[in-house]
Write a protein that holds these residues in place. Structure first.
Motif, short mmCIF file in Angstrom:
data_model
loop_
_atom_site.label_atom_id
_atom_site.label_comp_id
_atom_site.label_asym_id
_atom_site.label_seq_id
_atom_site.Cartn_x
_atom_site.Cartn_y
_atom_site.Cartn_z
N ARG A 1 -6.23 1.02 3.23
CA ARG A 1 -5.59 2.17 3.87
C ARG A 1 -6.63 3.18 4.38
N HIS A 2 -7.76 3.27 3.69
CA HIS A 2 -8.83 4.19 4.08
C HIS A 2 -9.57 3.71 5.33
N LEU A 3 -9.70 2.39 5.47
CA LEU A 3 -10.55 1.83 6.53
C LEU A 3 -9.78 1.36 7.76
N ASP B 1 -12.38 12.08 -0.35
CA ASP B 1 -11.94 11.50 0.92
C ASP B 1 -11.00 10.31 0.75
N LEU B 2 -10.60 10.02 -0.49
CA LEU B 2 -9.72 8.87 -0.74
C LEU B 2 -8.30 9.31 -1.06
N GLU B 3 -7.35 8.66 -0.46
CA GLU B 3 -5.95 8.80 -0.83
C GLU B 3 -5.59 7.54 -1.62
N SER C 1 0.85 -1.18 0.00
CA SER C 1 0.00 0.00 0.00
C SER C 1 0.89 1.24 0.00
N SER D 1 -3.17 2.77 10.17
CA SER D 1 -1.92 2.47 9.48
C SER D 1 -1.02 1.52 10.27
N THR E 1 -6.25 0.89 -1.78
CA THR E 1 -6.78 2.18 -1.33
C THR E 1 -7.79 2.00 -0.21
N LEU E 2 -8.69 1.04 -0.37
CA LEU E 2 -9.74 0.84 0.64
C LEU E 2 -9.19 0.38 1.98
#
Length: 525
Positions: free
Chosen positions: A226-228, A176-178, A124, A231, A223-224
């Motif tokens: 890392r978003h949810l 809202d996504l990185e 990621s 870290s 992406t998902l």
């Protein structure tokens, strides 16, 4: 204790898939299979007939026609994940596999490994800041819509891209996504998978976005997750060992790679050759074994790089057009000491500095930390030194206000030797031939990353002849190049014999050359 539900995406070789499923589920793990809807129907029927009675195997309810780089690969994965979540409530981890993957550790080891830390294993990396994409499109994968397959519908794919580009039809990335990127071979915890499935249902805007990105299997889950997930609960690595050639093709493993694969710090490997029947048999037996111990050395990638590079001998950099006619200077002498044992060459250079007034520089083309004067930045990186080699040497001659300069080079730098040998200046070589003990070769292999402290002795013993032959080959290449003014001194020769080579190299009287040849501990390791 961890229980793994394997998510298997496959499209061929039904016999191998059946064996893979039977092997992985025999120890109590699970498997959800998505078989490509484009594949032969009789192959799918064969797999269903063999595995339908296995309670630890489930099939995706809907089969998708998959294509490389398409959203269809993510769709297929989601279908298999849904089936696994519903069918196997005791599964704690979900591990993404292909039909070319095989376990390179025992199930006992894999379960203990996953129990050791409560985290998700998925590459990621920041999509825009990392260098994960080496060449080609980057933001174009995301900000334009891609409806066609780049491999099977190339003209339509690029026509639609060019049309959007001309009309300025860019789109925004969800606020809202990185966006992250990484390998599609992940291992996720049950909680994470359930969060992803819930997110998919709540966010149709994100689904619409990814559905028309290019190669979404490298970005969607990455992406998902890392978003949810916090870290600190993500290990940005894959547990599947895979390598790629310089041409971007995956490296294939064969029967003789068994020991190498077992020593890597991974649970699975990809790709196993369909012809490697003995390797598959041994790995299948290994997965169900108990009490197996593994010596992790993890030198697979460095070994592959070392061995393949030796098969492609050539120039690392072409001469820049502004250097084509450049020269160090017709009146100048470049004296090059060539030696594989750098400490031996450095000892000789140190003695030469004491006995002569010739400026001497150590391994400037091999050691980033080599002490060099400030030459305006041309000396600042190894890449610049190699690219602007002649300009660098001219500036060093000017800096030291000399017409004679000594430098050291590794025998592997044949391209540099040939380049300087063709210059209109006078180039002299002093090749120092050393003897290499097994202990030295083992140390060398560890220094360059071919082996580690935990590398099994059997692996090292198989590696030593290759390393030794490589050093002999480098010397042979220098000899075959037939350089003018090529002098050799040997560890096995007497100081009197070596004095003749040093005298010819430095244009010194033989008594002074003999003093240099008698340098104390010159060849000591």
């Amino acid at each position: 204790m961890a229980k793994i539900a394997f998510i298997l995406l496959c499209h061929k070789d039904p016999d191998a898939i059946i064996k893979q499923a039977q092997s992985l589920t025999a120890v109590g793990d699970y498997m959800a299979i998505h078989f490509d809807a484009r594949a032969k129907p009789q192959h799918y029927k064969k797999i269903r007939a063999a595995l339908d009675d296995n309670p630890n195997v489930v099939f995706a309810q809907k089969r998708i026609k998959c294509g490389w780089g398409e959203w269809s690969l993510v769709q297929a994965t989601i279908q298999a994940v849904r089936a696994a979540v519903d069918a196997f409530p005791r599964a704690t981890h979900f591990y993404m596999l292909s039909g070319d993957c095989m376990a390179i550790k025992s199930a006992e080891y894999a379960h203990e490994f996953l129990d050791r830390r409560d985290c998700d294993y998925i590459e990621s990396f920041d999509y825009f800041q990392s260098d994960w994409i080496k060449t080609g499109w980057k933001e174009e994968r995301l900000i334009y819509r891609h409806w066609f397959n780049e491999r099977t519908q190339k003209r339509r794919f690029y026509a639609m891209f060019e049309m959007q580009k001309r009309l300025g039809l860019k789109r925004a990335i969800p606020d809202d996504l990185e966006i992250m990127i990484g390998s599609q071979w992940w291992c996720l915890r049950r909680r994470t998978v359930e969060w992803i499935l819930d997110f998919i249902g709540r966010r149709p805007d994100v689904m619409r976005f990814f559905r028309t990105t290019w190669i979404p299997d490298e970005t969607f889950f990455q992406t998902l997750v890392r978003h949810l997930v916090p870290s600190h609960e993500i290990q940005s690595r894959t547990l599947t060992f895979l390598m790629f050639t310089d041409y971007g093709m995956p490296v294939t493993f064969y029967n003789d790679h068994y020991d190498l694969l077992l020593s890597q710090d991974f649970l699975f490997a990809r790709k196993i050759s369909p012809e490697a029947t003995e390797l598959k048999r041994r790995l299948g037996v290994l997965y169900s074994s108990e009490g197996a111990r593994f010596q992790i050395s993890n030198e697979g990638r460095s070994l592959f790089k070392f061995l393949t590079q030796k098969g492609r001998i050539g120039r690392r950099f072409a001469t820049r057009f502004w250097e084509t006619e450049s020269t160090l200077g017709r009146e100048r002498e470049l004296l090059i000491v060539v030696c594989k044992k750098w400490h031996v060459a450095k000892r000789l250079l140190d003695r030469i500095r004491q006995m002569t007034n010739i400026p001497a520089i150590e391994y400037l083309f091999n050691e980033e930390t080599c002490l060099l004067p400030d030459l305006g930045g041309i000396q600042s990186t190894m890449g610049k030194r190699h690219r602007h080699r002649r300009a660098l040497m001219r500036m060093l001659f000017d800096y030291y206000e000399t017409d004679r300069l000594i430098v050291c080079m590794d025998p592997a730098n044949l391209d540099l030797l040939e380049d300087f040998g063709r210059d209109r200046s006078v180039t002299r070589l002093l090749e120092i031939e050393c003897q290499f003990s097994d202990d030295y070769l083992i140390g060398h292999a560890m220094r360059v990353g071919l082996a580690g402290d935990r590398t099994p002795s059997e692996t090292i013993q198989r590696l030593l002849p290759t390393v030794r032959n490589d050093m002999v080959h480098e010397s042979d290449r220098i000899r075959d190049a037939d350089f003018a003014n090529h002098n050799r001194m040997r560890e096995a020769d007497t100081p009197e014999q070596n004095a003749k080579a040093i005298a010819a190299f430095l244009s010194l009287p033989e008594d002074k050359a003999l003093e240099l040849a008698k340098t104390e501990y010159l060849f000591a390791d």
